[in-house]
Scaffold this active site. Structure first.
Site, PDB file in Angstrom:
ATOM      1  N   PHE A 106      33.542  35.258  45.401  1.00 39.86           N
ATOM      2  CA  PHE A 106      34.205  36.286  44.976  1.00 39.86           C
ATOM      3  C   PHE A 106      34.279  36.651  43.484  1.00 39.86           C
ATOM      4  O   PHE A 106      34.235  37.559  43.197  1.00 39.86           O
ATOM      5  CB  PHE A 106      35.607  36.229  45.583  1.00 39.86           C
ATOM      6  CG  PHE A 106      36.804  35.694  44.746  1.00 39.86           C
ATOM      7  CD1 PHE A 106      36.771  34.201  44.561  1.00 39.86           C
ATOM      8  CD2 PHE A 106      37.224  36.160  43.816  1.00 39.86           C
ATOM      9  CE1 PHE A 106      37.546  33.414  43.737  1.00 39.86           C
ATOM     10  CE2 PHE A 106      38.112  35.539  42.907  1.00 39.86           C
ATOM     11  CZ  PHE A 106      38.543  34.105  42.956  1.00 39.86           C
ATOM     12  N   LYS A 107      33.801  35.784  42.737  1.00 41.16           N
ATOM     13  CA  LYS A 107      33.874  35.580  41.473  1.00 41.16           C
ATOM     14  C   LYS A 107      32.813  36.831  40.777  1.00 41.16           C
ATOM     15  O   LYS A 107      32.721  37.199  39.719  1.00 41.16           O
ATOM     16  CB  LYS A 107      33.901  34.356  40.499  1.00 41.16           C
ATOM     17  CG  LYS A 107      35.073  33.526  40.691  1.00 41.16           C
ATOM     18  CD  LYS A 107      35.010  32.274  40.041  1.00 41.16           C
ATOM     19  CE  LYS A 107      36.424  31.612  39.932  1.00 41.16           C
ATOM     20  NZ  LYS A 107      36.667  30.885  41.224  1.00 41.16           N
ATOM     21  N   ASP A 108      31.789  37.014  41.614  1.00 43.91           N
ATOM     22  CA  ASP A 108      30.918  37.919  41.390  1.00 43.91           C
ATOM     23  C   ASP A 108      31.343  39.241  40.763  1.00 43.91           C
ATOM     24  O   ASP A 108      30.682  40.000  40.149  1.00 43.91           O
ATOM     25  CB  ASP A 108      29.891  38.258  42.627  1.00 43.91           C
ATOM     26  CG  ASP A 108      28.783  37.031  42.887  1.00 43.91           C
ATOM     27  OD1 ASP A 108      28.425  36.506  41.968  1.00 43.91           O
ATOM     28  OD2 ASP A 108      28.440  36.923  43.977  1.00 43.91           O
ATOM     29  N   ALA A 111      32.787  38.899  37.546  1.00 47.64           N
ATOM     30  CA  ALA A 111      31.739  38.538  36.553  1.00 47.64           C
ATOM     31  C   ALA A 111      30.784  39.866  36.306  1.00 47.64           C
ATOM     32  O   ALA A 111      30.045  40.289  35.119  1.00 47.64           O
ATOM     33  CB  ALA A 111      30.895  37.599  36.933  1.00 47.64           C
TER      34      ALA A 111
END
Ligand SMILES: *Cc1c(COP(=O)(O)O)cnc(C)c1O
Length: 430
Positions: A106-108, A111
């Protein structure tokens, strides 16, 4: 929009300055000066809006006029270039899948948004090089590396705890090359995080223009609010109270959800589900915030002993514990319980979860016992393939390898081993 330091001992800054600096000069996290609720008509007609339109409405007050509207829309379109499916698991329980981005974490979202904001500010200022320094307990590194890969004027240095991230995670952050460098730290995640924090405050490194890409950075943290709006859009027609359970480590994700609620999003309750790193569940029980060194678990992206974003949550509740508890619960689960939950979820409907999502499911089930007639959503924060060493034996399945992952397998890892802050400093200086 201006941002102030939660240590209240540094000047207020613009969105751009907060993004570039990461942390305020007094070591405080930045927090927006105001959170303005969105209009009733936005929520009334949200089902007619695309994800991109929703995201633009949600984030624009936090960016203000520092990025022109058309560019902000472009940044959002590039950030949200994948789906966020909501999968029904059982009656009134859904998995919100946040892992369909390029690194399957989910950090995409955070980022990608952050890297594009920094790139815009860089182009605008024609400034000297920026160095993004980031500590990862697992998934951040890959998402940040991928988000910044090839972005001009930015060098990315990732610190990760040796032997404490999965094979795929390690490959995702050590195989890209170009402007991405990985440092393998002999220690745990908190050691990595401490070194990064120290580097930011080191006057000898000021010339390096260090920027953090952890969820302490507002450009990584704030866009995470989008998921909660998307979930509401999908479930709104059922007209029931919504409960979100976030598998939590640094508490950035759940904190973004609480901001969404402050902006008027109808959320009945939040559950922060943790592994045995239970600083917040203990705090809710006895009112004492007593961080402990992190313990290694099978949900390693949440092995955080002192969650950085918790202070932002406390700010929103003005340290009013009773009010806070009305909106928020936090429960801790062991590795054994996590594996058992993965099996239960698999048995219901053949749904394959991974340890982080399974902890989210457990927290949700626990909270739903107290809340009749609600719909529960747990965030599935990573693709099961990223934790295949745990998922495959637990569920007796063989996972097909998604194309996003195939790309990094078989490429040789490139990393530099370090143990102390002095070694990090020497690496940065050279
Ligand atoms: C980072 C991460 C988390 C924890 O998110 P926070 O915002 O730090 O609470 C949970 N699951 C996965 C897979 C992660 O990578």
């Amino acid at each position: 929009m201006k941002y102030y330091s939660l240590n209240h001992n540094a000047p207020k800054v613009s969105f751009q300055e907060a993004v570039i600096q990461g942390l305020a000069s007094d070591k405080g996290l930045y927090f927006p000066e105001r959170i303005v609720p969105l209009t009733a008509s936005f929520f009334d007609t949200i089902e007619n809006l695309s994800n991109e339109e929703i995201a633009f409405e949600a984030i624009k007050q936090f960016v203000g006029d520092e990025i022109p509207e058309n560019i902000l829309k472009e940044i959002i379109a590039e950030t949200l270039c994948f789906d966020f499916p909501m999968i029904k698991i059982e009656k009134d329980i859904y998995s919100l899948e946040l892992f369909h981005g390029p690194t399957m974490a989910f950090k995409d979202v955070g980022a990608r948004f952050m890297s594009r904001c920094i790139s815009y500010f860089n182009i605008k200022k024609k400034e000297s090089k920026n160095t993004v320094l980031v500590a990862t307990s697992g998934d951040t590194g890959g998402a940040v590396a991928n988000g910044f890969l090839g972005v001009k004027g930015i060098e990315v240095i990732i610190l990760y705890p040796s032997g404490k991230v999965s094979d795929i995670q390690e490959r995702q952050l050590t195989t890209l090359g170009q402007n991405i460098k990985a440092l393998e730290v002999d220690g745990v995640f908190d050691d990595c995080q401490d070194m990064v924090k120290k580097a930011f405050l080191d006057p000898d490194l000021k010339y390096k223009n260090l920027t953090s890409a952890n969820s302490i950075n507002i450009a990584r943290w704030l866009p995470q609010m989008f998921y909660f709006f998307f979930a509401y859009k999908t479930l709104k027609k059922q007209n029931k109270p919504l409960i979100f359970s976030c598998p939590s480590g640094n508490f950035g994700n759940i904190c973004a959800g609480i901001i969404a609620k402050k902006m008027g999003l109808p959320v009945a309750h939040f559950v922060a589900s943790t592994n045995v790193n239970d600083t917040v569940p203990r705090f809710l029980e006895n009112g004492i915030y007593d961080p402990k060194p992190s313990k290694a678990t099978i949900s390693n992206a949440m092995d955080v002993g002192n969650p950085s974003n918790f202070i932002r949550i406390q700010e929103m509740y003005q340290n009013d514990l009773d009010q806070f508890k009305k909106d928020f619960s936090s429960f801790t689960f062991s590795d054994e319980e996590t594996i058992k939950a993965m099996k239960i979820i698999y048995d219901i409907d053949g749904y394959i979860s991974e340890p982080h999502g399974a902890i989210g499911y457990l927290g949700l089930k626990k909270e739903l016992k107290n809340q009749q007639n609600a719909i529960g959503i747990f965030l599935e924060t990573a693709h099961p393939i990223k934790f295949l060493d745990i998922v495959e034996p637990a569920l007796h399945v063989k996972l097909p390898i998604p194309t996003q992952i195939k790309g990094v397998l078989g490429i040789e890892k490139m990393s530099t081993k370090i143990k102390t802050y002095e070694e990090l400093k020497a690496f940065l200086v050279n």
